[in-house]
Design a protein around this motif. Sequence first.
Motif, PDB file in Angstrom:
ATOM      1  N   ASN A  86      -5.071  -6.668  -6.346  1.00  0.00           N
ATOM      2  CA  ASN A  86      -3.918  -6.167  -6.361  1.00  0.00           C
ATOM      3  C   ASN A  86      -3.129  -7.066  -7.538  1.00  0.00           C
ATOM      4  O   ASN A  86      -2.304  -6.350  -8.304  1.00  0.00           O
ATOM      5  CB  ASN A  86      -3.152  -6.591  -5.319  1.00  0.00           C
ATOM      6  CG  ASN A  86      -1.627  -6.189  -5.119  1.00  0.00           C
ATOM      7  OD1 ASN A  86      -0.778  -7.032  -5.426  1.00  0.00           O
ATOM      8  ND2 ASN A  86      -1.153  -4.930  -4.901  1.00  0.00           N
ATOM      9  N   SER A 117       1.458  -0.188  -5.041  1.00  0.00           N
ATOM     10  CA  SER A 117       0.471  -0.699  -4.300  1.00  0.00           C
ATOM     11  C   SER A 117       0.235   0.352  -3.348  1.00  0.00           C
ATOM     12  O   SER A 117       1.068   0.437  -2.328  1.00  0.00           O
ATOM     13  CB  SER A 117       0.914  -2.141  -3.532  1.00  0.00           C
ATOM     14  OG  SER A 117       1.191  -3.181  -4.621  1.00  0.00           O
ATOM     15  N   SER A 151      -3.350  -1.894  -2.762  1.00  0.00           N
ATOM     16  CA  SER A 151      -2.723  -2.958  -2.222  1.00  0.00           C
ATOM     17  C   SER A 151      -3.494  -4.173  -1.680  1.00  0.00           C
ATOM     18  O   SER A 151      -4.762  -4.170  -1.872  1.00  0.00           O
ATOM     19  CB  SER A 151      -1.824  -2.334  -0.945  1.00  0.00           C
ATOM     20  OG  SER A 151      -3.154  -1.973   0.049  1.00  0.00           O
ATOM     21  N   VAL A 204      -2.243  -4.280 -10.059  1.00  0.00           N
ATOM     22  CA  VAL A 204      -0.717  -3.622  -9.875  1.00  0.00           C
ATOM     23  C   VAL A 204       0.225  -4.794 -10.705  1.00  0.00           C
ATOM     24  O   VAL A 204       1.128  -4.339 -11.381  1.00  0.00           O
ATOM     25  CB  VAL A 204      -0.188  -3.689  -8.371  1.00  0.00           C
ATOM     26  CG1 VAL A 204       1.078  -3.267  -8.257  1.00  0.00           C
ATOM     27  CG2 VAL A 204      -1.360  -2.641  -7.595  1.00  0.00           C
TER      28      VAL A 204
END
Length: 434
Positions: free
Chosen positions: A409, A251, A199, A413
């Motif tokens: 992130n 995340s 995250s 992600v």
Amino acid sequence: MKRKLVFAVLIAAMTTMVVSGCGKKEETKSEDGKVHIQFMHQQVEQERQDAVQAIIDDFEAKNPDIVVESIPVNEDDYDSKITAQGGSGELADIIEYSQDQAKTSVANQFTDVDAVKEVIEGKGEDAFYEGALSVTKTEDGESYVGVPISSWVQGIWVNKAMLDEKGLEVPKTWDEVLNVAKAFYDPDNRMYGIALPTSDSAFTEQVFSQFALSNGANIFDGDKNVTVNTPEMKEALEYYKELAAYSMPGSTEVADVNDAFVGKNAPMAMYSTYILGNVEEAGFAEDLELVLPNKKSEAAYGCITVLGISAGADAEKTEAAKKFVSFMLEDENNVNWLNMAPGGIQPVLKSVDEMPEYTDLEERQAFVHLNDSIANAVDNLQLFGVVDGKNFTEMGDVTNTGAISKMINNVVVQNADVDTELETAQTSVEGLLK
């Protein structure tokens, strides 16, 4: 998440306090003829307050001319109290800090760094694990932001029993960690190779920093030039993305990492020593091993709790504060401090690791086999912003802006371009220094 898992970063107002508030406190004599000092700390739970008071009572019995007042302050109010009292010159004589809080207090001239250095040299620098001192150096490298008293550290926790079932050895290098993660990855059956945070958070920055630092990458060089966009950082970021592909999707944050490892949905996890109690409750403490990300060198992450001695006090109070902090470094007293939270907080003094009062505590028995590896982690503690014996205070601003965690992130992600994100983060950090 345990309250010390992520560093407390002092609110922006603290960094803008001017030196005018740090003038010399008015000298006063107590009616009883004793020197009265205050010790402000975050040990607010009643059993911890009792433990702190027991240490104080012992000190006062051996130093009858000194009275120490215990001032427990809730975590939510702690930074604002430091700001307000430091700015008005009314800060407690001794303050418990995280290393980041201590750095900011030194920058605001709230701390008597000469007194701190005297206490550390009085104990002997060789008495401390090297990592505990290296990350608490002042920015000029000449002193320390506080006297190390305890620590927690973070690394790769490994469930050895799970590895044994597949005939795998405990990994020691980047490549070996990746191979173990691949061997276990089976998302259809909720099995993952490793539990990692991804995250946009300080926790993700902390975990990633271990891989980056183990590859020789840092946010600054020794001259405070920004060094985010480097080949070493790129290699670490690409590796983290590859490794995270074998972690949980999306995340992920603190609870996700803890739950996956404690629930045996992953044989490895990046977490602090505060996971130890949860592992013991889950019943596999004896299977636990701790290893560190290792490419060019081993790199642990962690937090050193320090005791600061306030600037501006009269000579008698400063001497009394030095005596009390030195008392806290005596092995028996340091063990009493550590025993407030067995497993979570760890020694910074080499001698304490060998003491029966520390090793034989019932609550610590399940983890005695980890003492050497945890000590090795404290010894190999590295942080972004600590380089060439200097501890750059601007690193707190970097973490606050999320420049590094956003980069991670976005790459891991959001599948953003690595080169673009490195350049964006480089520019963002450079902008903070202008």
